[in-house]
Scaffold this motif. Structure first.
Motif, PDB file in Angstrom:
ATOM      1  N   ARG A  34      36.351  30.013  58.501  1.00 47.56           N
ATOM      2  CA  ARG A  34      37.438  30.941  58.208  1.00 47.56           C
ATOM      3  C   ARG A  34      38.681  30.157  57.782  1.00 47.56           C
ATOM      4  O   ARG A  34      39.119  29.237  58.471  1.00 47.56           O
ATOM      5  CB  ARG A  34      37.769  31.783  59.431  1.00 47.56           C
ATOM      6  N   ASP A  47      41.644  31.301  57.738  1.00 49.94           N
ATOM      7  CA  ASP A  47      42.809  31.700  58.527  1.00 49.94           C
ATOM      8  C   ASP A  47      42.742  31.194  59.963  1.00 49.94           C
ATOM      9  O   ASP A  47      43.520  31.616  60.811  1.00 49.94           O
ATOM     10  CB  ASP A  47      42.968  33.224  58.525  1.00 49.94           C
ATOM     11  N   MET A  48      41.813  30.277  60.229  1.00 46.25           N
ATOM     12  CA  MET A  48      41.719  29.685  61.558  1.00 46.25           C
ATOM     13  C   MET A  48      41.631  28.165  61.415  1.00 46.25           C
ATOM     14  O   MET A  48      40.759  27.661  60.697  1.00 46.25           O
ATOM     15  CB  MET A  48      40.491  30.210  62.309  1.00 46.25           C
TER      16      MET A  48
END
Length: 226
Positions: free
Chosen positions: A122, A124-125
């Motif tokens: 991911r 966004d992580m």
């Protein structure tokens, strides 16, 4: 046992079949990414507080006519994608997950071979060292000592990068040392998958073009499993 060979990447002179396998942590977006690569909904994908994928599944895309040209001729592309359980898994042990994937690799790609493993992460992580070690170690154990030559990182939820005002280069510049070290070991093979802006079909074509580029740079070599 893993063997290395130059495959018949073309089943005939005008058709190319590429074999891919998805690896990554639970809820990283593996199954959703696999569906985009296939242009279908073969793999169950949903948000859940636990691991969704419990076994390996192989999906085959329809034929993409005129995907590329070679020697003045149009080449038809077909994609085969192996979706695998995430690891760490909320319900399955490492031994179970590893055995499941090992058997699936041998069954589906034992003779034809695997062109590329996609480590799904991911965007966004942040990738931290203790988180990266589990899926990376799994790939190492399953693909063997040359795993770095057959692996790329696929960033899902890449639209979050744009929403935060970053370009892809800026995102990678600000990334964790763990991610940067991993990318360097993979010869910086990375792909960003967006779910906003462009249509999913346009995204699919762009991602597949990037994947084929990696495979071509690797001289169409494959890993076979026995």
């Amino acid at each position: 046992m893993l063997t290395f060979c130059l495959p018949t990447a073309m089943a005939d002179s005008n058709k190319m079949i590429i074999n891919l396998a998805l690896f990554g942590m639970t809820q990283s977006g593996k199954s959703s990414a696999g569906n985009i690569l296939l242009g279908s909904t073969d793999f169950p994908s949903s948000f859940a507080p636990c691991s969704v994928t419990k076994d390996c599944r192989l999906g085959r895309s329809c034929q993409l006519h005129g995907f590329m040209r070679r020697g003045g001729q149009e080449i038809t592309l077909q994609v085969q994608v192996l979706d695998t359980p995430g690891y760490p898994h909320s319900r399955l042990s490492k031994k179970h997950v590893k055995t499941e994937i090992k058997e699936a690799l041998a069954h589906h790609f034992g003779q034809e071979g695997l062109h590329l493993a996609l480590l799904v992460q991911r965007a966004d992580m942040p990738l931290c060292e203790h988180e990266a070690s589990s899926p990376v170690q799994m790939i190492q154990e399953l693909l063997g000592h040359t795993w770095k030559n057959y692996t790329a990182i696929l960033f899902t939820h890449a639209e979050k990068i744009e929403e935060a005002g970053f370009s892809e280069d800026e995102y990678l510049h600000e990334a964790s040392d763990t991610l940067l070290i991993l990318l360097k070991s993979l010869q910086h093979r990375s792909i960003f998958l967006y779910r906003k802006g462009n249509s999913l079909n346009e995204q699919r074509i762009k991602v597949l073009e990037r994947i084929v580029e990696f495979i071509r740079e690797n001289c169409y070599q494959v890993l076979t499993f026995k």
